[in-house]
Scaffold this active site. Sequence first.
Site, PDB file in Angstrom:
ATOM      1  CB  VAL A 205      -0.978   0.040   1.204  1.00  0.00           C
ATOM      2  CG1 VAL A 205      -1.964  -1.104   1.143  1.00  0.00           C
ATOM      3  CG2 VAL A 205      -0.238   0.064   2.531  1.00  0.00           C
ATOM      4  CE  LYS A 206       3.949   2.170   4.564  1.00  0.00           C
ATOM      5  NZ  LYS A 206       3.587   0.824   5.019  1.00  0.00           N
ATOM      6  CB  THR A 207       4.711   5.915  -2.687  1.00  0.00           C
ATOM      7  OG1 THR A 207       3.988   6.723  -1.744  1.00  0.00           O
ATOM      8  CG2 THR A 207       4.743   6.638  -4.028  1.00  0.00           C
TER       9      THR A 207
END
Length: 415
Positions: A205-207
Amino acid sequence: MAGPSTGDLPFLPYGRQSVDEEDIAAVAAVLRGDWLTQGPAVSAFERALAARVGAADAVACANGTAALRLVYAALGIGPGDAVVVPSNTFLATASAARHAGAEVAFADVDPDSGLMGVAEAEAAIDRAAKAGWRVRALAPVHYAGQTAPMDGLAALAQAEGLALVEDAAHAIGTVDLSGGREVPVGAGRPEVEAGSLTVFSFHPVKTIAAGEGGAVTGRDPALMARVRRLCNHGMMRTPDPGEGFADPDAALDAEGNANPWYYEMAEPGFNHRLSDIHAALVLSQLGRLDRFVERRARLMALYAERLTPLAPLVRPPALVPRCRPAWHLCAARIDFAAAGRTRSAVMAALRALGVGTQVHYIPVHRQPYWRRRYGDLALPGAMSHYAQTLSLPLFPAMADGDVDRVAAALERVLS
């Protein structure tokens, strides 16, 4: 991350990875090659990451929690020590310090931004002193992609002789603007003599995503060399400059070269290595970081516009002027009491309309382990932030119209 669809509209989770054919090809190339771990993809990613954030070095590791454990260990933090940690964070920022044997001096945060400031850090240091703890490090968290006030926190760390551990799990690509300078998050703070290290997470879910992955960046070659050794069991295959091997008779051949099988362990470390499979994916993603950051910024601008008519019940995330954020979360602020709806009811109603949400975070000082250890701490800013926050969908594959859809669903649920 699957959920119910609404007619022909897909379910919108609060976050998800963006994987393309180039990413798949990069991973497939590793699978077809000779190295699945401890190979060239890891070192290539480390070089690229260090260059991207302006650090002297980067060490890739298994996840963001492993990165925190490596940093605390490399700094020599242990029993009798304490780390200042904002209560608005994921469990790992505090738990990793406790795994090192240290105490955690929880700090309050600004109720709107969710970020620890200098005053909150100073109050936590004072409480730690009264408890008889020796504070060794400040661990500011760059929440949702925005930075804590790093010029002030770096000055505080230097004045108190503390290390600075930036938890940038949310902030790959963010640029700090405090002090009139542009400093990429991860570059480190040279003015902090006790050590300045940054940790990243590459959870899906991180960039940018590695599947599972993390990294440590820093400016001090000796400190980063220790991080690297600790990441791989504390093993050393080449001697430290100026020190040599502890057992040169066993280490060196007749010409004085290191025997190819030889290694030494000066201290126990961890197996926190990142595999080449994961490194290939996150290296490919790193090449699209600027596009991801730009797209997230566009979506956040649309949220700011579309949520304005829902005020005062709904407000977009509070902006801080000291950074150019690489947004990780759209942590909207909602007055659930004024709306006459519980947060649980709002989340369930949104989910029925195909909109996923999440809460970031339950204040860590309220977790049962920490309450048993420290009692009930009064951190009103963290509790106020927790009471009003709800993370709305934010990921690069969203269309502009998805923001309209989320805002319309919120209006329908709250009206």
